[in-house]
Design an enzyme around this catalytic site. Structure first.
Site, short mmCIF file in Angstrom:
data_model
loop_
_atom_site.label_atom_id
_atom_site.label_comp_id
_atom_site.label_asym_id
_atom_site.label_seq_id
_atom_site.Cartn_x
_atom_site.Cartn_y
_atom_site.Cartn_z
N SER A 161 0.82 -1.22 0.00
CA SER A 161 0.00 0.00 0.00
C SER A 161 0.85 1.26 0.00
CB SER A 161 -0.88 0.06 1.25
OG SER A 161 -1.82 -0.97 1.22
N HIS A 202 -3.44 0.34 -4.72
CA HIS A 202 -2.72 -0.73 -5.40
C HIS A 202 -2.97 -0.67 -6.90
CE1 HIS A 202 -1.13 -3.32 -2.15
NE2 HIS A 202 -2.04 -2.69 -1.44
N HIS A 259 -5.28 -9.20 -1.33
CA HIS A 259 -5.26 -9.61 0.07
C HIS A 259 -6.31 -10.69 0.33
CE1 HIS A 259 -4.00 -5.44 -0.31
NE2 HIS A 259 -3.23 -5.60 0.74
N TYR A 263 -8.53 -10.61 2.53
CA TYR A 263 -9.86 -10.04 2.81
C TYR A 263 -10.64 -9.65 1.55
CZ TYR A 263 -7.50 -5.49 2.17
OH TYR A 263 -6.78 -4.45 1.67
N GLU A 264 -9.96 -9.61 0.41
CA GLU A 264 -10.67 -9.26 -0.83
C GLU A 264 -11.40 -10.47 -1.42
OE1 GLU A 264 -8.34 -6.41 -3.49
OE2 GLU A 264 -6.80 -7.24 -2.19
N ALA A 319 2.52 -1.89 4.23
CA ALA A 319 2.24 -0.85 5.21
C ALA A 319 1.66 -1.55 6.43
CB ALA A 319 1.24 0.15 4.64
N MET A 362 -2.23 -6.85 7.14
CA MET A 362 -3.23 -7.70 6.48
C MET A 362 -2.65 -8.45 5.28
SD MET A 362 -6.31 -4.90 6.51
CE MET A 362 -6.55 -3.81 7.93
N SER A 363 -1.34 -8.55 5.19
CA SER A 363 -0.76 -9.15 3.98
C SER A 363 0.52 -9.89 4.30
CB SER A 363 -0.45 -8.04 2.96
OG SER A 363 0.61 -7.22 3.43
N ASN A 421 1.20 3.98 11.05
CA ASN A 421 0.36 4.52 12.13
C ASN A 421 0.49 3.63 13.36
OD1 ASN A 421 -1.32 2.88 9.96
ND2 ASN A 421 -2.04 2.33 11.99
N HIS A 467 -7.75 4.25 6.40
CA HIS A 467 -6.87 3.95 5.26
C HIS A 467 -6.20 5.23 4.75
CE1 HIS A 467 -5.20 1.42 2.18
NE2 HIS A 467 -5.74 2.11 1.21
CL1 6GU Z 1 -3.30 -0.78 12.66
N1 6GU Z 1 -3.65 -2.96 11.31
C1 6GU Z 1 -3.57 -3.71 10.23
N2 6GU Z 1 -4.05 -4.96 10.29
N3 6GU Z 1 -3.03 -3.31 9.08
C2 6GU Z 1 -2.54 -2.08 9.04
C3 6GU Z 1 -2.59 -1.23 10.13
C4 6GU Z 1 -3.18 -1.72 11.29
N4 6GU Z 1 -2.03 -0.05 9.78
C5 6GU Z 1 -1.63 -0.18 8.51
N5 6GU Z 1 -1.94 -1.40 8.05
#
Ligand code: 6GU
Length: 272
Positions: A30, A61, A83, A85-86, A113, A208-209, A232, A244
């Site tokens: 990302s 993406h 991902h 989740y998609e 990310a 998530m990846s 973050n 996001h």
């Molecule tokens: Cl806080 N969580 C997840 N699962 N993915 C992220 C994130 C947080 N920040 C960027 N990608």
């Protein structure tokens, strides 16, 4: 069912348009897609034209495979990924990773990310992934046959590639943190309780990846390195809600650092 796999057909399509034999593959996460601009002599393929390649639904993406050179070394860059989740499918990146192997890559460098579990590691900082925790209950090799599916994960993140990253960071004067990445399915962010749990279990960043791609790459015999841009603080570390937008805003800071590190890593890998 066709006799020839999607991966073999995609590899043939790539070979028909370039003589380069990539040594290193890369997956850009990302907001990190801008690195693709530094590929010299780029030959581009959209994921949509390559059989078995997933079309990403994530706004940051792009969905391109780019073959060319970085620091003189032949590379293949996957700009954008799909991902779990998609599609609800942990093996969604199987064909792209298999194609990297088929076109000659020996290693793959994965980027993402991620949310940070330490407030000291602020937005835009890089974390070299040294190990992971799969917190999803899914595995991309479910359904594979043969003893090769029992892939060892004790040294999933190649020590020599990790050393190349550390050397590159030292040479560029870039702070490179190191730690454990915890894979959650998303697409919702975690709760503060989940983040506390991840931290107790030994995690340093959440995302998530990447983890399914690491497993697929090891299954296919590729060496692996992975780097997170911490975009973050994860849930509960501050009282700010996650979005996001925040991820997309901080990712370019990491992209700029990766633009300086990756040519050194790739050059060092090619020289060995
Ligand atoms: Cl806080 N969580 C997840 N699962 N993915 C992220 C994130 C947080 N920040 C960027 N990608």
């Amino acid at each position: 069912m066709s006799e020839i796999s999607n991966a073999a057909r995609a590899a043939a399509m790539i070979a028909a348009r370039t003589d380069l034999k990539p040594l290193v593959g890369m997956v850009l996460g990302s907001g990190l897609g801008s690195f693709a601009d530094s590929v010299e002599g780029a030959v581009r393929f959209s994921f949509a034209e390559l059989p078995g390649f997933p079309v990403s639904t994530v706004s940051s993406h792009k969905g391109e495979l780019i073959v060319g050179r970085i620091a003189g070394q032949p590379v293949a860059v996957l700009s954008g990924r799909a991902h779990y989740y998609e599609h609800g499918e942990a093996a969604v990146m199987k064909t792209p990773i298999e194609v990297l192997k088929l076109i000659g890559c020996r290693a793959v460098i994965l980027t993402n990310a991620a949310g940070g579990l330490h407030l000291e590691v602020g937005p835009g900082e890089l974390m070299l992934i040294t190990d992971h925790i799969n917190f999803t209950g899914s595995n991309p090799l479910v359904g594979e046959l043969g003893d090769e599916r029992f892939v060892g994960m004790s040294q999933a993140y190649d020590p020599r590639l990790q050393e190349l990253f550390r050397e590159a960071a030292a040479a560029e004067g870039i702070a490179l943190h190191a730690g454990v990445y915890v894979w959650f399915t998303g697409p919702s962010f975690e709760t503060p309780a989940e983040i506390r749990a991840a931290k107790i279990l030994g995690g340093d960043a959440v995302g998530m990846s990447t983890v399914p791609e690491v497993i697929l790459a090891r299954y296919m015999g590729l060496e692996v390195a992975a780097v997170s841009t911490v975009t973050n603080p994860a849930a509960g570390l501050t009282d700010q809600e996650l979005s996001h937008e925040e991820v997309k805003e901080a990712a370019p800071k990491g992209a700029e650092k990766l633009r300086r590190l990756l040519p050194r890593v790739i050059k060092g890998y090619g020289a060995a």
